[in-house]
Design an enzyme around this catalytic site. Structure first.
Site, PDB file in Angstrom:
ATOM      1  N   LYS A   1      22.289 -22.976 -17.519  1.00  0.00           N
ATOM      2  CA  LYS A   1      21.784 -22.649 -18.768  1.00  0.00           C
ATOM      3  C   LYS A   1      20.318 -22.207 -19.135  1.00  0.00           C
ATOM      4  O   LYS A   1      19.301 -23.179 -18.934  1.00  0.00           O
ATOM      5  CB  LYS A   1      22.249 -23.646 -19.989  1.00  0.00           C
TER       6      LYS A   1
ATOM      7  N   TYR B   1       4.099   1.393  -1.129  1.00  0.00           N
ATOM      8  CA  TYR B   1       4.582   1.478  -2.616  1.00  0.00           C
ATOM      9  C   TYR B   1       3.765   2.236  -3.426  1.00  0.00           C
ATOM     10  O   TYR B   1       3.873   3.056  -4.344  1.00  0.00           O
ATOM     11  CB  TYR B   1       4.822  -0.077  -3.001  1.00  0.00           C
ATOM     12  N   ASP B   2       2.448   1.756  -3.333  1.00  0.00           N
ATOM     13  CA  ASP B   2       1.310   2.092  -4.080  1.00  0.00           C
ATOM     14  C   ASP B   2       1.113   3.660  -4.128  1.00  0.00           C
ATOM     15  O   ASP B   2       0.955   4.407  -5.037  1.00  0.00           O
ATOM     16  CB  ASP B   2       0.201   1.457  -4.099  1.00  0.00           C
TER      17      ASP B   2
ATOM     18  N   CYS C   1     -17.633 -43.214 -12.914  1.00  0.00           N
ATOM     19  CA  CYS C   1     -18.361 -44.658 -12.932  1.00  0.00           C
ATOM     20  C   CYS C   1     -19.391 -44.373 -11.955  1.00  0.00           C
ATOM     21  O   CYS C   1     -19.149 -44.088 -10.593  1.00  0.00           O
ATOM     22  CB  CYS C   1     -17.100 -45.705 -12.662  1.00  0.00           C
TER      23      CYS C   1
ATOM     24  N   SER D   1       0.914  -1.217   0.098  1.00  0.00           N
ATOM     25  CA  SER D   1       0.134  -0.049   0.127  1.00  0.00           C
ATOM     26  C   SER D   1       0.842   1.190  -0.111  1.00  0.00           C
ATOM     27  O   SER D   1       0.446   2.139  -0.543  1.00  0.00           O
ATOM     28  CB  SER D   1      -0.989   0.055   1.018  1.00  0.00           C
TER      29      SER D   1
ATOM     30  N   ILE E   1      26.656 -20.388 -27.531  1.00  0.00           N
ATOM     31  CA  ILE E   1      27.679 -21.199 -27.282  1.00  0.00           C
ATOM     32  C   ILE E   1      27.422 -22.566 -27.982  1.00  0.00           C
ATOM     33  O   ILE E   1      26.655 -22.957 -28.356  1.00  0.00           O
ATOM     34  CB  ILE E   1      27.593 -21.363 -25.605  1.00  0.00           C
TER      35      ILE E   1
ATOM     36  N   LYS F   1      24.276 -29.892 -21.850  1.00  0.00           N
ATOM     37  CA  LYS F   1      22.885 -29.982 -21.900  1.00  0.00           C
ATOM     38  C   LYS F   1      22.208 -31.203 -20.898  1.00  0.00           C
ATOM     39  O   LYS F   1      22.785 -32.038 -20.686  1.00  0.00           O
ATOM     40  CB  LYS F   1      22.040 -30.132 -23.079  1.00  0.00           C
TER      41      LYS F   1
ATOM     42  N   ARG G   1      19.031 -10.862 -29.708  1.00  0.00           N
ATOM     43  CA  ARG G   1      20.328 -11.571 -30.210  1.00  0.00           C
ATOM     44  C   ARG G   1      20.251 -11.158 -31.765  1.00  0.00           C
ATOM     45  O   ARG G   1      21.161 -10.989 -32.269  1.00  0.00           O
ATOM     46  CB  ARG G   1      20.550 -12.686 -29.635  1.00  0.00           C
TER      47      ARG G   1
ATOM     48  N   LYS H   1      32.297 -22.094 -18.040  1.00  0.00           N
ATOM     49  CA  LYS H   1      33.230 -20.824 -18.718  1.00  0.00           C
ATOM     50  C   LYS H   1      34.716 -20.843 -17.977  1.00  0.00           C
ATOM     51  O   LYS H   1      34.731 -21.187 -16.864  1.00  0.00           O
ATOM     52  CB  LYS H   1      32.506 -19.606 -18.370  1.00  0.00           C
TER      53      LYS H   1
HETATM   54  S1  IVH Z   1      26.935 -17.016 -22.187  1.00  0.00           S
HETATM   55  C1  IVH Z   1      29.642 -17.143 -24.055  1.00  0.00           C
HETATM   56  N1  IVH Z   1      25.518 -18.006 -20.166  1.00  0.00           N
HETATM   57  O1  IVH Z   1      22.324 -19.693 -24.351  1.00  0.00           O
HETATM   58  C2  IVH Z   1      28.601 -16.742 -24.946  1.00  0.00           C
HETATM   59  N2  IVH Z   1      24.543 -18.113 -22.274  1.00  0.00           N
HETATM   60  O2  IVH Z   1      24.084 -19.177 -26.751  1.00  0.00           O
HETATM   61  C3  IVH Z   1      27.449 -15.900 -24.665  1.00  0.00           C
HETATM   62  N3  IVH Z   1      22.160 -18.858 -22.340  1.00  0.00           N
HETATM   63  O3  IVH Z   1      20.817 -17.763 -26.300  1.00  0.00           O
HETATM   64  C4  IVH Z   1      26.498 -16.742 -23.852  1.00  0.00           C
HETATM   65  N4  IVH Z   1      22.118 -19.474 -20.241  1.00  0.00           N
HETATM   66  O4  IVH Z   1      20.816 -16.690 -23.975  1.00  0.00           O
HETATM   67  C5  IVH Z   1      25.429 -17.931 -21.503  1.00  0.00           C
HETATM   68  N5  IVH Z   1      24.470 -18.825 -18.306  1.00  0.00           N
HETATM   69  C6  IVH Z   1      24.426 -18.486 -19.609  1.00  0.00           C
HETATM   70  C7  IVH Z   1      23.378 -18.796 -20.419  1.00  0.00           C
HETATM   71  C8  IVH Z   1      23.420 -18.428 -21.783  1.00  0.00           C
HETATM   72  C9  IVH Z   1      21.446 -19.413 -21.267  1.00  0.00           C
HETATM   73  C10 IVH Z   1      21.749 -18.865 -23.498  1.00  0.00           C
HETATM   74  C11 IVH Z   1      22.124 -17.713 -24.444  1.00  0.00           C
HETATM   75  C12 IVH Z   1      21.949 -17.973 -25.791  1.00  0.00           C
HETATM   76  C13 IVH Z   1      22.102 -19.531 -25.862  1.00  0.00           C
HETATM   77  C14 IVH Z   1      23.272 -20.027 -26.429  1.00  0.00           C
END
Ligand code: IVH
Length: 683
Positions: free
Chosen positions: A123, A38-39, A437, A36, A85, A321, A144, A297
């Site tokens: 991911k 916030y509103d 039934c 409230s 990726i 995956k 993208r 990474k």
């Molecule tokens: S890094 C390093 N990190 O996966 C290249 N992508 O490329 C840049 N995605 O549509 C991407 N989770 O949106 C990265 N933790 C994550 C991710 C991620 C999902 C998606 C990204 C892209 C697809 C593959």
């Protein structure tokens, strides 16, 4: 300070506060003020902006509601390409070894060199977005696209409360971040439920929901979709000291106010990646959003630069995956199952498909409404979803693959209106989704449930007849109908596994003891759909005898106070089944069940219940009757039992140690009687 300066300052202050509370609420999930309040802040800002349009800026939190629709999404050239990726082909945990081996080779490391430090994260299954901040303000958001040129979706992105419109703390000249816009599972379910209620189109899955909303031309529509965001990387920066590792980068982005997923680690070598992969696999289904795997990474940004990229994919990252949770397959047939409560549910028999880590051959279709909504037909190509241990489900039909000969599926037609297990009529009652039934007491599928209900404390109160014993009795083909219960004897029972002679005797005793139920208890015990305890009492009071209830049609049943058309229909339906009448006859047969229902006149009949309309109050301990028994007897005779004494009370039935109620009765001059007098009244 002039008036307009004061206003401008107040507007700035309100924006600060609201953006702060947005962050607390949407990103940290720890609101500091009630909605409230916030509103109130929000409305004040809206009002000031309306009065002073010159003060309106795009990063104002009021701009999250969406603006004018556009005719196309303008192209945006990414200053740094948005990379994709590479996907590790080996989906077993060994995939991590392969990635580590390749990376070491590219860096010229051999076995004696120390392990590489990796960052591991989820991911996310949504839509990749690049956000550009100049001097701390969100100026552009882009999809993208092909990685070089995307689409301008700034208006739509602004509507996402988790995305900061202004960065916290020190603000670099340029900061571009990349991340994933997604729709959480609970938001997806809520959104679809609401759409269904409104009779509007639903989303196929959260991913489509997110992608579709972001690519909307009308940002006011996008504003109505509940979207979320996780940041996972960097684009162009100017005037910012970029941290040395990916892990530290995410920490820094968190400080700016971006949502960063907590499910991430930094570790050494392939072992740490495998451990992360396993930990995430185990909790995948309990995450509130969809993921399709994990991402590894190289942690050091220097090493990332050294590794570089080829065309679209960096050499320093890989997607590992998980098995997909949605796959395409064909509905080869639709069969039905009869559940414990008599609900007949349609099940799709599928062409075997590997989904969610197992081979799936069946998927529930829930009920006719669901079939109609998705228009699932035999022969259709469908998307099947299996997440965790949840029963696989048909998500949607791929219409352009539908065979020409297909026809809409009707469950009742397919089973010719009879239960496939017991042959009783199958019906779909008005206002119910399920086909049922009607063979409540004879259908083996329903027998266990029916027996447990019959024996339960508030029904026939047969002590010791619990779930395990009922399973043994039904599975062992010893009890087929409720009447068979009264055929049980000690030798039969003690022959069962894990049944001591003493327990067998106790059960036979409990059965014996249950043989003089009130009419209300007996009616309730039959487990007629929609007939709970209260309705059973109403029926008993009104009709007095079971025969009267059984003989009444739906219209007559609706004469009973509180009985509406749905309840009346289930009762009439129950007694119209000859199976059910037969079992009742057996229960009452002195040679079999030997149940003597305590029946009376009923308020409906001319002479009416003896105590019809009279109000009783029970107090103190009666010499022989339990309070509940006395209550049932009074009610069976048409009387009412109230908890407190008033001038409307006709009788106070007082026993030992009667207290204030007795005093009150004397004060008001209400008749006070004892148990003997009550029994006389009842005779
Ligand atoms: S890094 C390093 N990190 O996966 C290249 N992508 O490329 C840049 N995605 O549509 C991407 N989770 O949106 C990265 N933790 C994550 C991710 C991620 C999902 C998606 C990204 C892209 C697809 C593959």
């Amino acid at each position: 300070m002039t008036v307009s300066e004061q206003t401008a300052q107040r507007v700035r202050q309100l924006r600060e506060e609201i953006l702060h509370h947005d962050y607390q609420y949407y990103v940290l999930d720890t609101p500091e003020i009630p909605d409230s309040e916030y509103d109130r802040l929000f409305r004040e800002l809206q009002t000031l902006e309306a009065q002073h349009p010159e003060l309106l800026t795009p990063e104002s939190p009021t701009q999250r509601v969406g603006g004018m629709p556009v005719s196309v999404l303008a192209p945006v050239r990414h200053r740094m390409p948005m990379l994709s990726i590479e996907t590790e082909t080996d989906i077993t945990p060994n995939g991590a070894w392969a990635f580590d081996a390749r990376t070491r080779k590219k860096l010229g490391l051999d076995a004696s060199d120390p392990p590489i430090e990796y960052a591991a994260e989820l991911k996310f299954d949504g839509l990749a977005i690049s956000l550009r901040y100049e001097n701390g303000l969100l100026v552009q958001a882009a999809t993208r696209g092909d990685g070089e040129v995307g689409e301008d979706v700034t208006q739509n992105i602004r509507t996402i409360r988790q995305i900061p419109l202004r960065l916290k703390g020190s603000t670099p000249e340029v900061l571009e971040v990349r991340g994933e816009v997604y729709m959480s599972r609970p938001d997806f379910e809520r959104y679809n439920a609401r759409q269904r209620e409104l009779g509007k189109a639903t989303l196929v899955n959260p991913r489509n929901g997110a992608a579709g909303s972001i690519r909307q031309l009308d940002s006011r529509l996008a504003a109505q979709r509940p979207l979320s965001f996780f940041v996972y990387g960097l684009g162009e920066t100017k005037g910012w000291n970029v941290p040395a590792t990916h892990g530290k980068l995410l920490d820094a982005l968190k400080e700016f106010g971006f949502p960063v997923c907590a499910e991430r680690t930094v570790g050494l070598g392939a072992d740490s990646l495998i451990a992360f992969h396993q930990a995430v696999s185990a909790k995948r289904d309990s995450l509130p959003y969809d993921i399709d795997g994990v991402v590894y990474k190289v942690n050091s940004l220097d090493l990332q630069r050294e590794l570089g990229f080829r065309t679209r994919e960096p050499h320093w990252a890989v997607a590992h995956k998980f098995p997909a949770q949605e796959e395409m397959t064909v509905v080869e047939n639709i069969e039905v199952q009869v559940g414990r409560t008599g609900a007949i549910t349609p099940v799709a028999r599928l062409k075997p498909v590997f989904v969610g880590g197992v081979t799936v051959t069946n998927a529930t279709l829930h009920n006719q409404d669901e079939i109609d909504r998705k228009d699932v037909r035999i022969g259709d190509t469908v998307i099947v979803r299996r997440a965790g241990d949840v029963i696989p489900e048909v998500v949607s039909v791929i219409l352009n693959r539908r065979p020409e000969s297909s026809r809409p599926y009707s469950l009742l037609e397919a089973i010719h209106h009879v239960c496939p297990v017991c042959g009783s009529h199958a019906v779909r009652l008005p206002e119910e989704a399920a086909v049922r039934c009607t063979g409540e007491l004879v259908c083996p599928a329903q027998r266990k449930q029916a027996i447990l209900h019959f024996a339960s404390r508030r029904a026939m109160d047969i002590e010791g007849l619990g779930e395990k014993l009922v399973d043994q009795l039904v599975d062992g083909n010893i009890v087929h109908t409720l009447a068979d219960l009264y055929r049980l004897d000690v030798p039969r029972l003690s022959a069962l596994e894990r049944m001591a002679e003493k327990s067998a005797q106790n059960i036979v005793k409990a059965l014996e003891k249950s043989k003089r139920p009130t009419l209300a208890r007996f009616v309730y015990a039959l487990g007629i759909r929609n007939v709970g305890e209260a309705t059973a009492k109403d029926l008993a009071r009104y009709f007095g005898a079971l025969g009267n209830i059984a003989a009444a049609d739906a219209a007559a049943l609706q004469e009973v106070p509180d009985v509406g058309p749905v309840v009346a229909e289930s009762i009439a339906q129950f007694f119209s089944e000859s199976h059910n009448r037969e079992i009742i006859a057996q229960l009452r047969d002195p040679e079999i069940g030997g149940i003597e229902i305590q029946e009376g006149q009923g308020s409906r009949s001319a002479s009416a219940g003896r105590l019809s309309g009279q109000i009783f109050v029970l107090t103190g301990t009666l010499p022989t009757l339990k309070r509940e028994e006395a209550k049932e007897m009074i009610e069976a005779a048409g009387g009412k039992v109230s908890g407190s004494v008033s001038s409307k009370t006709d009788y106070v039935v007082a026993g030992e140690e009667a207290g204030s109620k007795l005093a009150k009765a004397q004060e008001l001059g209400v008749a006070v009687i004892d148990e003997t007098a009550l029994l006389q009244l009842l005779e």
